[in-house]
Design an enzyme around this catalytic site. Structure first.
Site, short mmCIF file in Angstrom:
data_model
loop_
_atom_site.label_atom_id
_atom_site.label_comp_id
_atom_site.label_asym_id
_atom_site.label_seq_id
_atom_site.Cartn_x
_atom_site.Cartn_y
_atom_site.Cartn_z
N ASP A 1 -4.26 16.77 -17.42
CA ASP A 1 -4.74 15.41 -17.63
C ASP A 1 -4.55 15.15 -19.12
O ASP A 1 -5.25 15.71 -19.96
CB ASP A 1 -6.22 15.29 -17.23
CG ASP A 1 -6.77 13.89 -17.43
OD1 ASP A 1 -6.21 13.14 -18.25
OD2 ASP A 1 -7.77 13.56 -16.77
N ARG B 1 0.82 -1.22 0.00
CA ARG B 1 0.00 0.00 0.00
C ARG B 1 0.85 1.27 0.00
O ARG B 1 0.44 2.32 -0.49
CB ARG B 1 -0.98 0.01 1.19
CG ARG B 1 -1.80 1.30 1.27
CD ARG B 1 -2.93 1.24 2.27
NE ARG B 1 -2.51 0.87 3.60
CZ ARG B 1 -1.97 1.71 4.49
NH1 ARG B 1 -1.74 2.96 4.18
NH2 ARG B 1 -1.64 1.28 5.69
N LYS C 1 -7.36 3.88 -19.65
CA LYS C 1 -7.67 4.15 -21.05
C LYS C 1 -6.52 3.65 -21.95
O LYS C 1 -6.35 2.46 -22.06
CB LYS C 1 -7.93 5.65 -21.24
CG LYS C 1 -8.87 6.25 -20.18
CD LYS C 1 -10.25 5.63 -20.23
CE LYS C 1 -11.29 6.38 -19.46
NZ LYS C 1 -11.59 5.96 -18.13
N TYR D 1 -13.36 15.78 -18.06
CA TYR D 1 -14.17 14.60 -17.74
C TYR D 1 -15.19 14.96 -16.64
O TYR D 1 -14.84 15.67 -15.69
CB TYR D 1 -13.23 13.47 -17.29
CG TYR D 1 -13.93 12.32 -16.64
CD1 TYR D 1 -14.91 11.61 -17.31
CD2 TYR D 1 -13.60 11.94 -15.34
CE1 TYR D 1 -15.55 10.54 -16.69
CE2 TYR D 1 -14.24 10.88 -14.73
CZ TYR D 1 -15.22 10.19 -15.41
OH TYR D 1 -15.86 9.15 -14.81
N1 PLP Z 1 -9.55 11.65 -17.00
C1 PLP Z 1 -10.21 11.49 -18.16
C2 PLP Z 1 -9.89 12.38 -19.32
C3 PLP Z 1 -11.21 10.51 -18.27
O1 PLP Z 1 -11.87 10.38 -19.43
C4 PLP Z 1 -11.50 9.70 -17.15
C5 PLP Z 1 -12.54 8.65 -17.20
O2 PLP Z 1 -13.25 8.50 -18.16
C6 PLP Z 1 -10.77 9.89 -15.97
C7 PLP Z 1 -9.80 10.87 -15.92
C8 PLP Z 1 -11.02 9.04 -14.76
O3 PLP Z 1 -10.35 7.83 -14.94
P1 PLP Z 1 -10.71 6.47 -14.15
O4 PLP Z 1 -12.00 5.97 -14.68
O5 PLP Z 1 -9.53 5.58 -14.44
O6 PLP Z 1 -10.80 6.84 -12.70
#
Ligand code: PLP
Length: 390
Positions: free
Chosen positions: A183, A59, A208, A111
């Protein structure tokens, strides 16, 4: 200069020192254990107190499978260090909690889960947040001047594929003493290297493209050791480190990342062109199209335009729903970045929990569909789109 300094990304992923195993296995060994034994208390203390690097407790991230994966992740973004998390949201939350205590300003679309975190959960903890549209960029300087410490954005953004000028954002934020987090999930490290453009931290939902097969949930943060240090206690005490099994699976997937992404770039480009000429489509959002408002900027700051695109269908919400349901090869499923193509209607999935008025303000209409282009033969994908649109 070593061999590794001149190698391309794929060679580095496959042959980089940290992917090597003393037993000769070409793939990353899995230490599926929660703890590590010591011969003496003195040796244990030296690891806990940090005078010796060693394995201790999974962890805490102190597990060789996690460490090796993190070295690979750091190399992908040209970063000093990386931490791997149990999801993209776990990675983003830890970054915001560690670096956002003086407030966070988000520019442009992102997101829906990230937006909800910034508009609801973080303010409930007393963290001040601002979520600006990309057209409200003129308010940014005054917000940063007031002492907001963190600037966050996605580029390309989810789901409208907006392109944010990473270099310009970094220059502006740094002038006010703020840090910059991007991101970069949609871009992948194959298409964009934000740290080289001035960003302080890069976050990925590794669920992803990095994972790439829709079979694992993970997140990653890459940056300097100094920027990552304050994030570690949040990951440790929220208990959001990646599991060793997932880490090994992710390391396996990274070996094909550049191959997959190059194919997805090429197919998405062809699909975007096809859709732009289709009478049932009123708008296509793809940074590789010269008609996209961020095209010139994308040409400057990206090496490829990615496998994600969005389109507006002529008609009403139900018409877009019907097209999504008529597609066969594009599976109707949330998420993105896998080998199989996916379709979503953002108002029913990624942005379902965003207030409808706020969705509209952000240009996320009910007739919008978002496509994640997989690695299938592109002619088959084009035929599937043609039959669904007709
Ligand atoms: N950032 C983006 C651009 C996303 O599209 C997503 C989820 O679709 C996330 C972060 C969150 O990722 P996770 O589902 O792995 O928590």
């Amino acid at each position: 200069m070593t061999d590794q300094d001149v190698w391309g990304m794929t060679t580095r992923i496959i042959h980089g020192q940290d992917c090597k195993d003393a037993q000769g296995s070409p793939s990353l060994p899995l230490y599926d254990t929660t703890t590590f034994a010591f011969k003496t208390t003195e040796a244990l203390l030296s690891v806990i107190e940090g005078t010796h690097e060693g394995n201790l407790y999974t962890r805490y991230g102190m597990n060789p499978t996690l460490r090796a994966l993190e070295t690979m992740l750091a190399a992908l973004e040209g970063a000093e260090q990386a931490w791997a998390f149990s999801s993209g949201m776990a990675a983003l939350s830890a970054v915001f909690l560690a670096h956002g205590q003086q407030g966070i300003v988000c520019v442009g679309d992102c997101y829906g889960g990230t937006l909800e975190l910034m508009q609801t959960q973080l303010p409930s903890l007393g963290i001040k947040t601002h979520t600006l549209l990309s057209s409200e960029g003129d308010r940014l300087a005054s917000i940063l001047k007031a002492g907001i410490g963190l600037l966050f954005f996605e580029s390309p953004s989810n789901p409208t594929l907006q392109i944010v000028d990473i270099h310009a954002m970094a220059d502006l934020a740094h002038a006010y003493g703020a840090k910059v987090v991007i991101d970069s999930t949609f871009a992948t490290p194959v298409n964009q290297q934000p740290l080289s453009l001035g960003a302080d931290l890069v976050v990925h939902s590794a669920t992803k493209y990095l994972g790439g097969h829709s079979d694992l949930t993970a997140g990653a943060v890459m940056g300097s050791t100094a920027m990552l240090k304050p994030i570690a206690p949040w990951r440790k005490n929220l208990g959001t480190a990646i599991a060793p099994v997932t880490a090994a699976l992710l390391a396996r997937s990274l070996r094909t990342l550049p191959l997959r992404v190059r194919q997805q770039n090429a197919s998405a480009g062809r699909i975007a062109q096809f859709l732009e000429g289709h009478p049932q489509v009123t708008r296509v959002y793809y940074p590789g199209l010269p008609s996209h408002p961020g095209h010139d900027l994308a040409c400057r700051q990206m090496q490829g335009f990615g496998g994600m695109l969005a389109l507006d269908i002529a008609g009403q919400r139900e018409d877009a729903t019907r097209v999504a349901e008529k597609l066969n090869l594009f599976l109707l499923a949330p998420s993105l970045g896998g080998t199989e193509s996916l379709v979503t209607q953002p108002c029913t999935t990624s942005h379902h929990d965003v207030d409808p008025a706020e969705r509209l303000r952000r240009g996320i209409g009910d007739t919008m569909l978002r496509l994640s282009v997989g690695i299938e033969d592109v002619d088959d994908l084009l035929a599937d789109l043609e039959q669904a649109l007709s």
